[in-house]
Structure formats: C-alpha cells, structure tokens
Design a protein around this motif. Structure first.
Motif, PDB file in Angstrom:
ATOM      1  N   LEU A 410       0.813  -1.217   0.000  1.00 37.49           N
ATOM      2  CA  LEU A 410       0.000   0.000   0.000  1.00 37.49           C
ATOM      3  C   LEU A 410       0.849   1.271   0.000  1.00 37.49           C
ATOM      4  CD1 LEU A 410      -3.000   0.512  -0.155  1.00 37.49           C
ATOM      5  CD2 LEU A 410      -3.118   0.440   2.333  1.00 37.49           C
ATOM      6  N   ASP A 411       1.867   1.333   0.849  1.00 31.08           N
ATOM      7  CA  ASP A 411       2.694   2.552   0.935  1.00 31.08           C
ATOM      8  C   ASP A 411       3.422   2.826  -0.375  1.00 31.08           C
ATOM      9  OD1 ASP A 411       1.833   2.933   3.480  1.00 31.08           O
ATOM     10  OD2 ASP A 411       3.612   2.080   4.461  1.00 31.08           O
ATOM     11  N   THR A 412       3.941   1.760  -0.983  1.00 30.62           N
ATOM     12  CA  THR A 412       4.638   1.914  -2.270  1.00 30.62           C
ATOM     13  C   THR A 412       3.676   2.438  -3.326  1.00 30.62           C
ATOM     14  OG1 THR A 412       5.838  -0.078  -1.633  1.00 30.62           O
ATOM     15  CG2 THR A 412       6.136   0.660  -3.901  1.00 30.62           C
ATOM     16  N   LEU A 413       2.470   1.895  -3.340  1.00 34.22           N
ATOM     17  CA  LEU A 413       1.466   2.322  -4.324  1.00 34.22           C
ATOM     18  C   LEU A 413       1.085   3.785  -4.110  1.00 34.22           C
ATOM     19  CD1 LEU A 413      -0.726  -0.904  -4.160  1.00 34.22           C
ATOM     20  CD2 LEU A 413       0.342  -0.043  -6.253  1.00 34.22           C
ATOM     21  N   ARG A 414       0.968   4.183  -2.856  1.00 31.78           N
ATOM     22  CA  ARG A 414       0.630   5.583  -2.560  1.00 31.78           C
ATOM     23  C   ARG A 414       1.686   6.529  -3.131  1.00 31.78           C
ATOM     24  NH1 ARG A 414      -1.383   4.050   2.775  1.00 31.78           N
ATOM     25  NH2 ARG A 414      -3.644   4.259   2.771  1.00 31.78           N
ATOM     26  N   LYS A 415       2.949   6.154  -2.955  1.00 34.85           N
ATOM     27  CA  LYS A 415       4.044   7.000  -3.482  1.00 34.85           C
ATOM     28  C   LYS A 415       3.965   7.067  -5.007  1.00 34.85           C
ATOM     29  CE  LYS A 415       7.396   6.261   0.279  1.00 34.85           C
ATOM     30  NZ  LYS A 415       7.338   4.907   0.861  1.00 34.85           N
ATOM     31  N   LYS A 416       3.701   5.905  -5.627  1.00 33.47           N
ATOM     32  CA  LYS A 416       3.691   5.841  -7.091  1.00 33.47           C
ATOM     33  C   LYS A 416       2.574   6.679  -7.712  1.00 33.47           C
ATOM     34  CE  LYS A 416       4.565   1.906  -9.336  1.00 33.47           C
ATOM     35  NZ  LYS A 416       4.444   0.457  -9.645  1.00 33.47           N
ATOM     36  N   CYS A 417       1.442   6.790  -6.997  1.00 32.29           N
ATOM     37  CA  CYS A 417       0.335   7.525  -7.638  1.00 32.29           C
ATOM     38  C   CYS A 417       0.031   8.848  -6.932  1.00 32.29           C
ATOM     39  CB  CYS A 417      -0.914   6.646  -7.734  1.00 32.29           C
ATOM     40  SG  CYS A 417      -1.742   6.312  -6.178  1.00 32.29           S
ATOM     41  N   MET A 421      -3.548  11.681  -6.788  1.00 35.69           N
ATOM     42  CA  MET A 421      -4.496  11.455  -5.689  1.00 35.69           C
ATOM     43  C   MET A 421      -5.394  12.663  -5.427  1.00 35.69           C
ATOM     44  SD  MET A 421      -3.925   8.381  -3.899  1.00 35.69           S
ATOM     45  CE  MET A 421      -4.005   8.656  -2.154  1.00 35.69           C
ATOM     46  N   GLU A 422      -6.704  12.445  -5.540  1.00 36.67           N
ATOM     47  CA  GLU A 422      -7.674  13.482  -5.161  1.00 36.67           C
ATOM     48  C   GLU A 422      -8.548  12.991  -4.003  1.00 36.67           C
ATOM     49  OE1 GLU A 422     -10.018  15.079  -8.346  1.00 36.67           O
ATOM     50  OE2 GLU A 422      -8.253  15.532  -9.575  1.00 36.67           O
ATOM     51  N   GLN A 423      -8.492  11.689  -3.750  1.00 39.43           N
ATOM     52  CA  GLN A 423      -9.246  11.093  -2.634  1.00 39.43           C
ATOM     53  C   GLN A 423      -8.471   9.851  -2.192  1.00 39.43           C
ATOM     54  OE1 GLN A 423     -13.036   9.588  -4.116  1.00 39.43           O
ATOM     55  NE2 GLN A 423     -12.075   8.590  -5.852  1.00 39.43           N
ATOM     56  N   ASP A 424      -8.670   9.441  -0.947  1.00 43.31           N
ATOM     57  CA  ASP A 424      -7.957   8.262  -0.423  1.00 43.31           C
ATOM     58  C   ASP A 424      -8.132   7.033  -1.313  1.00 43.31           C
ATOM     59  OD1 ASP A 424      -7.227   9.779   1.709  1.00 43.31           O
ATOM     60  OD2 ASP A 424      -8.697   8.929   3.112  1.00 43.31           O
ATOM     61  N   GLU A 425      -9.336   6.881  -1.867  1.00 37.56           N
ATOM     62  CA  GLU A 425      -9.672   5.677  -2.622  1.00 37.56           C
ATOM     63  C   GLU A 425      -8.885   5.539  -3.929  1.00 37.56           C
ATOM     64  OE1 GLU A 425     -13.133   6.665   0.001  1.00 37.56           O
ATOM     65  OE2 GLU A 425     -11.773   7.786  -1.302  1.00 37.56           O
ATOM     66  N   ASP A 426      -8.316   6.649  -4.410  1.00 29.55           N
ATOM     67  CA  ASP A 426      -7.603   6.592  -5.701  1.00 29.55           C
ATOM     68  C   ASP A 426      -6.465   5.578  -5.686  1.00 29.55           C
ATOM     69  OD1 ASP A 426      -9.261   8.435  -6.858  1.00 29.55           O
ATOM     70  OD2 ASP A 426      -7.921  10.147  -6.564  1.00 29.55           O
ATOM     71  N   ALA A 431      -4.077   0.591  -7.618  1.00 31.29           N
ATOM     72  CA  ALA A 431      -3.549  -0.744  -7.263  1.00 31.29           C
ATOM     73  C   ALA A 431      -4.126  -1.823  -8.174  1.00 31.29           C
ATOM     74  CB  ALA A 431      -3.887  -1.065  -5.805  1.00 31.29           C
ATOM     75  N   LEU A 432      -5.415  -1.707  -8.475  1.00 29.96           N
ATOM     76  CA  LEU A 432      -6.077  -2.764  -9.246  1.00 29.96           C
ATOM     77  C   LEU A 432      -5.842  -2.652 -10.744  1.00 29.96           C
ATOM     78  CD1 LEU A 432      -7.364  -3.455  -6.545  1.00 29.96           C
ATOM     79  CD2 LEU A 432      -9.537  -3.680  -7.701  1.00 29.96           C
ATOM     80  N   PHE A 433      -5.896  -1.424 -11.249  1.00 28.22           N
ATOM     81  CA  PHE A 433      -5.810  -1.232 -12.712  1.00 28.22           C
ATOM     82  C   PHE A 433      -4.900  -0.042 -13.019  1.00 28.22           C
ATOM     83  CE2 PHE A 433     -10.040  -3.006 -11.740  1.00 28.22           C
ATOM     84  CZ  PHE A 433      -9.920  -4.223 -12.405  1.00 28.22           C
ATOM     85  N   GLU A 434      -3.627  -0.238 -12.814  1.00 35.72           N
ATOM     86  CA  GLU A 434      -2.665   0.867 -12.870  1.00 35.72           C
ATOM     87  C   GLU A 434      -2.784   1.723 -14.139  1.00 35.72           C
ATOM     88  OE1 GLU A 434       2.174   1.359 -13.022  1.00 35.72           O
ATOM     89  OE2 GLU A 434       1.354  -0.318 -11.881  1.00 35.72           O
TER      90      GLU A 434
END
Length: 465
Positions: A410-417, A421-426, A431-434
C-alpha cells in the motif's frame, strides 16, 4: 417457512452478463428511489467488473458511483461481488491492500460483501472475511459451483461449514455458468441447510435455460434468498427474471411480499435502456438464447465470447468445436478448477493454444503455469507429478497461501500515484488497474481544469478490454 427474499442484480451482474457492464451511473440514478421501495433483500450494485468498466470505458470514478447509489438508496442493503485475495482484479494482492479495499467499500456504502475464490480455496478468503467483520459488514461467503468427480454435495457442505467457522454470516451458491440443475439444487440446498445454521442464497445464470426451475426447486428446499434480474435485463447469460418468480410465489407459503405493480415501474424504466444497447450492438441477441453447450462444456457466457475472439485473431474460427471439447480436458489436467474469473480465462486460453498449436501443451501460457505452480491457490483435485513436471519442470510448487509470499504494497502504491491522488480511494483504483486508472486520473484532471478535453477523452479510451 419464512417468505423468500430477493436480491436484484440489475445494477451489476445483469448488465455485466448481457452487455459488458456498460450501463452508466446516469442511467441508474433516476430509478434508484423506485428500486428502494420494492422491499428487496438487497441490491447488487457494485464489484465484479463494474469497477474496471467504470474506469476503462465510461470515464467514471467507481467510488463516486457507489456514493451516488448509496445516496439514492436509503432503505435497501447494497451488495458487492468481491474476488477474495484478487479483490476486483486478476492477481492476488497483499493483505494490506485487501483490508484497505474492504474498509473503503464499507465506508462508501456497501453493506454485504459476497466474497468468493475461483478455486474454493478458503485460505484466499480469510483476509477479506476478517476485514469485513472488523468493519461491521455482512460476510456472504460464496461457493463457486461446478461439477466434477471431486465436487459433491458433501464436499460443498464441508466447505460451507469451514466458511461458517471462519465468520461467514451467510453462504451463497454461486453458479456462474448456469450448471446447477433443478433437482441437484434441491439436494444441494437441503444438504447445506442440514450442515450450517446461517442463511443460504442462490445465484445462478439463465445461460442453459434452467435457472427459473432451479430457483424454484431451491426455494422448495428452503433457500433463504435468490438472485433475480428485472425482466428487460434478465435471461440469456443474465439471471432469471424477477417478476415471474414473484408472481409464482404470490399467495403461497413462500410469498415474497413484493408488489408486481412496483416492479412494473422498474420494468418500464429499463425497457428503453435494453433497446438502446440492442441497437448499439453491445447487447448481442446471441447472448439471449438458451445455450445447452454450457452444460456440456461448463463454459460461462463471457468465456465463450473470449474463445471466439481468440480464434478469430488466430484466423482459426472454424476450430471452436475442437476448443470447446478441449476445455474439459485441460480442466481435468489442472485439477478441476471451477471455471470463473480468472480460472476460466486461464483454462480457456490454454485450450485455444492446445488446438491451434497442433500439439497439447506445446505452447503454455504464463498464467496456466501459474495455476499449476499454485500461484492462485490449491486446485480441487490433485495434479499429477508427471503433468506438473511437464508444465513447470523442476520448479517448486507453492503450497502455502499464495498471499503469504507478498510484501505489503500500500505505501509503495501511494508513493507511485501521489501526483494523481484526489481522494484516499484513488490508491485502490491504481492498485487494481494501474494503466487504466492513470488514464482516468488524467482525464479527470483535464475535465476539472477544462484542458484539451477531446484529447483527454480519446486518451482515456485507448486501452482495450
């Protein structure tokens, strides 16, 4: 006998099954208030392929869709389909991603998570079940129904008991290919009712022409809830129609208590939507006919269209019958996995390769090797050492829960995107469909600032299915 409850699938599985999950949120919103008045047990409104389709084809945020539906449905529970450790994607995700996805699904409005695993490997459901319990959601653990020498009513009951002990609040018989016959349904439901003390729900498809009869026999055996679709979007590869079942049960001990006049309002709303998709060609009349081959080859509707397109690309369309005959053989070699996403695609593609290659397993897909290696979990039947060696050579098979091999991501994905990010759910969409999510995020940003909208719109639709 308590009255039978109904889950309406029109907002999710019915349009997924008939026209590739293309119904837009705007087409759903005007009817939500009327759907909410019916008195359904739940509305299946999210999950499955809706998430991918929103991002990939409709330029919609799936999370925003869920919030809008929740806002329009005040009294009826909302339900989603969740692929265990695969979430809504096609690979296993780390536990922290699964837990966060469950948390956000419930926070945004989901009440019931129907959680299944393609191989019926309970280890692949554990994280999702625990996370749903923690967030106060209802766990509906699903049995992927199939037939083989290794699948019996007793083995399904044993699995249901295991799921109940893991914390399931109800059990769903998930018959994704329309294989469950009426009298088999009666016996299966009876066996499950004798084994577990939690409610049983039945989900089936009309593909083989059996579904309405199957639902009726399941009701006679004591099933608590059944899935149906409002008639304009029922039958074919979708679910059995809601109104005839309600009419059939009226005045009996199983009476649903649902008013046919209220259902007529919903039917009238969805009729022009059906016509629109028929005219556009997205709803192919072929998927509306009864296909008994489903019983012979166990090929779900979506998998059949996949096989047809793969053969067309290879210029060997005339070999469809050979491929259909090869599917059960590949399935047997692979330990009889139920054919549902992703195992249906994996087995189907391998059958195509076996036929067009002119020699069985001369060409082997990466995914099929993964299935035999144990990357997706444990197959229902043992795979022979000889066959395993033929497919993966001397590689060590995976015997633990596959997700135990995954590091938190999760942390790695947060950094990558982070930039999108406009909302937490992004982070979960990413993660699912990069690639698909990234295109959608760019489209969303362009729309927000009015930048080169036409170009952004084209960009967002580049990615094919």
């Amino acid at each position: 006998m308590a009255k039978v409850k109904i889950t309406e699938t029109v907002l999710r599985d019915s349009h997924q099954s008939l026209f590739a999950t293309r119904m837009s949120t705007d087409e759903m919103l005007p009817i939500l208030g009327e759907l909410d008045k019916v008195g359904y047990h739940s509305l299946e409104a999210w999950g499955g392929a809706t998430f991918d389709s929103c991002l990939r084809f409709l330029n919609e945020d799936p999370w925003e869709r869920l919030r809008k539906i929740r806002n329009g449905v005040k009294n009826t529970k909302l339900q989603m389909l969740f692929r265990g450790q695969n979430i809504l994607g096609y690979r296993h995700y780390s536990d922290d991603v699964v837990e966060y996805f469950v948390q956000k699904s419930i926070a945004n409005g989901i009440d019931i998570l129907r959680i299944f695993d393609a191989l019926n490997d309970a280890r692949n459901l554990k994280t999702a079940i625990d996370a749903t319990k923690k967030e106060g959601g209802h766990v509906q653990a699903a049995i992927s129904y199939t037939t083989s020498p290794y699948h019996t009513n007793e083995s399904f009951a044993q699995y249901a008991k295991q799921l109940e002990e893991m914390g399931a609040d109800s059990i769903c018989i998930k018959d994704m290919a329309g294989l469950l016959k009426p009298y088999s349904a009666f016996e299966l439901v009876k066996t499950l009712k004798e084994t577990v003390s939690i409610p049983i729900q039945l989900h089936t498809h009309y593909t083989s022409g059996l579904a309405s009869m199957t639902v009726l026999k399941a009701i006679e055996a004591g099933v608590d809830v059944v899935d149906t679709a409002i008639s304009p979007l029922a039958m074919g590869t979708s679910q059995p129609p809601t109104e005839p079942l309600v009419a059939t049960l009226a005045g009996t001990e199983y009476d649903t208590g649902i008013d046919l006049k209220q259902l007529d309002i919903i039917c009238k709303y969805f009729t022009p939507i059906r016509e629109k998709y028929l005219e556009s060609g997205l709803l192919d009349p072929k998927v509306l006919k009864v296909d008994v081959n489903a019983l012979l080859y166990q090929v779900p509707g979506g998998m059949l269209s996949n096989l047809v397109s793969q053969l067309k690309q290879a210029g060997q369309s005339e070999k469809l019958d050979e491929v259909l005959a090869e599917v059960p053989r590949v399935r047997e070699d692979a330990g009889y996995p139920p054919l549902v996403t992703p195992s249906s695609q994996i087995v189907g593609t391998q059958a195509v390769l076996n036929v067009i290659g002119g020699e069985r397993y001369k060409m082997v897909s990466k995914e099929f090797k993964g299935l035999i290696r144990g990357e997706y979990g444990k197959c229902p039947a043992p795979i022979s050492d000889e066959f395993r060696h033929k497919i993966i050579g001397d590689e060590e098979p995976i015997t633990c829960r596959p997700a135990d091999k995954l590091e938190p991501e999760l942390d790695t994905l947060r950094k990558k995107c982070a930039q999108y990010m406009e909302q937490d759910e992004d982070v979960l969409s990413y993660a699912l469909f990069e690639q698909v999510a990234t295109k959608f995020f760019e489209y969303r940003k362009a729309k927000k600032y009015g930048i080169d909208m036409e170009h952004a719109d084209k960009e967002a639709q580049v990615h094919p299915v």
